[in-house]
Design an enzyme around this catalytic site. Structure first.
Site, PDB file in Angstrom:
ATOM      1  N   LYS A 192       0.879  -1.208   0.178  1.00  0.00           N
ATOM      2  CA  LYS A 192      -0.113  -0.097   0.166  1.00  0.00           C
ATOM      3  C   LYS A 192       0.844   1.009   0.099  1.00  0.00           C
ATOM      4  O   LYS A 192       1.755   1.432   0.844  1.00  0.00           O
ATOM      5  CB  LYS A 192      -0.773   0.052   1.138  1.00  0.00           C
ATOM      6  CG  LYS A 192      -1.783   1.193   1.362  1.00  0.00           C
ATOM      7  CD  LYS A 192      -2.659   1.068   2.335  1.00  0.00           C
ATOM      8  CE  LYS A 192      -3.743   2.507   2.552  1.00  0.00           C
ATOM      9  NZ  LYS A 192      -4.572   2.413   3.313  1.00  0.00           N
ATOM     10  N   LYS A 245      -2.093  -1.495  -3.959  1.00  0.00           N
ATOM     11  CA  LYS A 245      -2.928  -0.320  -3.950  1.00  0.00           C
ATOM     12  C   LYS A 245      -1.935   0.818  -3.911  1.00  0.00           C
ATOM     13  O   LYS A 245      -0.879   0.933  -3.203  1.00  0.00           O
ATOM     14  CB  LYS A 245      -3.770  -0.578  -2.660  1.00  0.00           C
ATOM     15  CG  LYS A 245      -4.493   0.650  -2.491  1.00  0.00           C
ATOM     16  CD  LYS A 245      -4.975   0.404  -1.004  1.00  0.00           C
ATOM     17  CE  LYS A 245      -5.834   1.780  -0.779  1.00  0.00           C
ATOM     18  NZ  LYS A 245      -6.317   2.184   0.765  1.00  0.00           N
TER      19      LYS A 245
HETATM   20  C1  PBG Z   1      -7.918   3.241   5.400  1.00  0.00           C
HETATM   21  C2  PBG Z   1      -8.030   3.121   4.046  1.00  0.00           C
HETATM   22  C3  PBG Z   1      -7.769   4.045   2.850  1.00  0.00           C
HETATM   23  C4  PBG Z   1      -8.111   3.511   1.839  1.00  0.00           C
HETATM   24  C5  PBG Z   1      -8.749   2.330   1.986  1.00  0.00           C
HETATM   25  N1  PBG Z   1      -8.626   2.099   3.402  1.00  0.00           N
HETATM   26  C6  PBG Z   1      -7.324   5.682   2.976  1.00  0.00           C
HETATM   27  C7  PBG Z   1      -5.808   5.741   3.236  1.00  0.00           C
HETATM   28  O1  PBG Z   1      -4.988   4.772   3.531  1.00  0.00           O
HETATM   29  O2  PBG Z   1      -5.759   7.181   3.337  1.00  0.00           O
HETATM   30  C8  PBG Z   1      -8.217   4.165   0.482  1.00  0.00           C
HETATM   31  C9  PBG Z   1      -9.067   3.773  -0.619  1.00  0.00           C
HETATM   32  C10 PBG Z   1      -9.436   4.464  -1.643  1.00  0.00           C
HETATM   33  O3  PBG Z   1      -8.791   5.813  -1.988  1.00  0.00           O
HETATM   34  O4  PBG Z   1     -10.428   4.518  -2.385  1.00  0.00           O
HETATM   35  N2  PBG Z   1      -6.548   3.211   5.773  1.00  0.00           N
END
Ligand code: PBG
Length: 322
Positions: A192, A245
């Site tokens: 991520k 992601k």
């Molecule tokens: C929670 C989370 C996030 C997303 C999914 N789970 C936000 C982040 O990490 O700031 C992002 C999902 C998206 O942008 O569609 N941590």
């Protein structure tokens, strides 16, 4: 002598016959946002075409998901109250826990995944417990595992840690096993990245950090080898599915993950990817359907087994049109 590659592009029939990658509704997971309150179905401004649902109206979106042939949902909660330790995230009557119970009641056959994180639930908006000005890794693990357990107790089939603390998969796996939830699986947000593509989601979930940024836990977009290490670590710790992601700017990471590892790979096409398509379509500069389907196809071609996307409901309708 040269190759007549165009022979196999002659018409739709032969193109269909030799196509290497095909999208189906079974590839998609649809993200769902549950909010407190009653009788709410409110369009999310930053993610047009997606809605906040109160528990009593969740059946409306679940019906659409089922009708489209989509097999899984990823549940996010937007709580009423936040504090330093994200208490509302592991409350058995929290928003996600109630939403999961409701979805399982309406559609027991649907695969229900929960996002396990703290940022929507903490007053400071970080994905862990703060000590001084830093996010304390090991303290956060205890809480993240507790959140995962509470989701499992509510009936989640799979938990999806998105916090990026080190050791969270192991902490969750241990607690789930100890408490009798050996059957609950883990899809880890392994690679991520610290990405600007999450902007619209943070508006939708009210989860932007109140100070600093997420660079000390989310990954540097410049790094591919490090992603492979994160994935390897998560598999060792017990992740059943690993995720990359965002998706669109990280197709190389998806491909590399696919080639290097044998567990299923999920790609999360995030809010910013979706919002750009919507904005472009609204301006009339792109064809929404064609662009969205090409993007989703590229993720599958890159090696994703599962695609989490805000386009899912539209995409299954578009697939039927073709
Ligand atoms: C929670 C989370 C996030 C997303 C999914 N789970 C936000 C982040 O990490 O700031 C992002 C999902 C998206 O942008 O569609 N941590």
């Amino acid at each position: 002598m040269f190759s007549r590659n165009r022979r196999l592009r002659e018409n739709g029939a032969i193109r269909d016959l030799i196509r290497e990658t095909v999208l189906t509704p079974k590839d998609f997971i649809y993200p769902i946002f549950a909010v407190e309150g009653e009788n709410i179905k409110e369009e999310i401004e930053s993610l047009p075409g997606n809605y906040h649902y109160s528990i009593d109206r969740l059946h409306e979106v679940i019906d659409e998901v089922k009708a489209g042939g989509i097999r899984g949902v990823l549940v996010f909660g937007i709580p009423d109250s936040k504090d330093e330790i994200a208490s509302s995230a592991f409350d058995e009557n929290g928003i996600v826990q109630r939403a999961v119970r409701k979805i399982k009641e309406i559609a027991p056959e649907l695969w229900v995944i929960t996002d396990v994180c703290m940022c929507q639930y903490t007053s400071h908006g970080h994905c862990g417990i703060i000590y001084g000005t830093k996010v304390d890794n090991d303290k956060s693990l205890e809480y993240l595992a507790k959140i995962a357990l509470s989701h499992a107790k509510a009936g989640a089939d799979m938990v999806a840690p998105s916090d990026m603390m080190d050791g969270r998969v192991m902490a969750m796996r241990n607690l789930l096993d100890k408490e009798g939830y050996k059957h609950v699986s883990i899809m880890s947000y392994s690679a991520k990245y610290c990405s600007a593509f999450y902007g619209p989601f943070r508006d939708a979930a009210n989860s932007a950090p109140q100070f600093g940024d997420r660079k000390t836990y989310q990954m540097d977009p410049a790094n591919l080898r490090e992603a492979m290490k994160e994935i390897e670590d998560d598999i060792m710790e017990g992740a059943d599915i690993i995720m990359v992601k965002p998706a669109l700017s990280y197709l190389d990471v998806i491909r590399c993950a696919r080639d290097r590892h044998d567990v299923p790979v999920a790609a999360y096409s995030v809010s910013g990817e979706y919002a750009m398509v919507k904005a472009g379509a609204k301006m009339g500069v792109i064809n929404e359907k064609a662009i969205a389907m090409e993007m989703l196809l590229s993720m599958k071609r890159a090696g994703a087994d599962i695609i989490i996307t805000y386009h899912a409901l539209d995409a299954v309708k578009w697939l039927k049109e073709d």
